[in-house]
Motif scaffolding. Structure first.
Motif, short mmCIF file in Angstrom:
data_model
loop_
_atom_site.label_atom_id
_atom_site.label_comp_id
_atom_site.label_asym_id
_atom_site.label_seq_id
_atom_site.Cartn_x
_atom_site.Cartn_y
_atom_site.Cartn_z
N ARG A 152 10.30 50.38 67.45
CA ARG A 152 11.46 50.87 66.65
C ARG A 152 12.64 51.06 67.56
N ASN A 177 13.90 47.73 68.65
CA ASN A 177 14.17 46.79 67.31
C ASN A 177 13.37 45.65 67.33
N THR A 178 12.27 45.72 67.50
CA THR A 178 11.37 44.35 67.47
C THR A 178 10.12 44.82 66.89
#
Length: 90
Positions: free
Chosen positions: A26, A29-30
């Motif tokens: 998180r 962001n992947t």
């Protein structure tokens, strides 16, 4: 597809490992959605029954548990329980 029987201890370890993995993803962001779905799936599974996992889910779980194992080794808090969980995923 693979069937894996989760004991209460293995389920707990898997959820802990996936939680750590999820928050790391998180932050970067992947790939966090897949991990989130797997957390929900594992959390809803009954204990001591075989559950069906896809090869992608097994790979994701293996990576998460291995990272937790390495983290515990570095902190000198190693337990055999993580190795047991890894054996189930191999």
């Amino acid at each position: 597809m693979r069937k894996i029987k989760l004991t209460r201890a293995n389920k707990s370890i898997l959820l802990k490992a996936l939680g750590d993995y999820y928050y790391r993803q998180r932050a970067m962001n992947t790939g966090w959605r897949e991990t989130g779905y797997l957390i929900l799936k594992v959390d809803s599974l009954p204990v001591d029954k075989k559950a069906v996992f896809t090869s992608e889910e097994v790979c994701l779980a293996r990576d998460a548990v291995n990272q937790l194992r390495n983290k515990k080794i570095k902190q000198e808090q190693y337990t055999d329980a993580t190795d047991d969980m890894l054996l189930k995923l191999n």
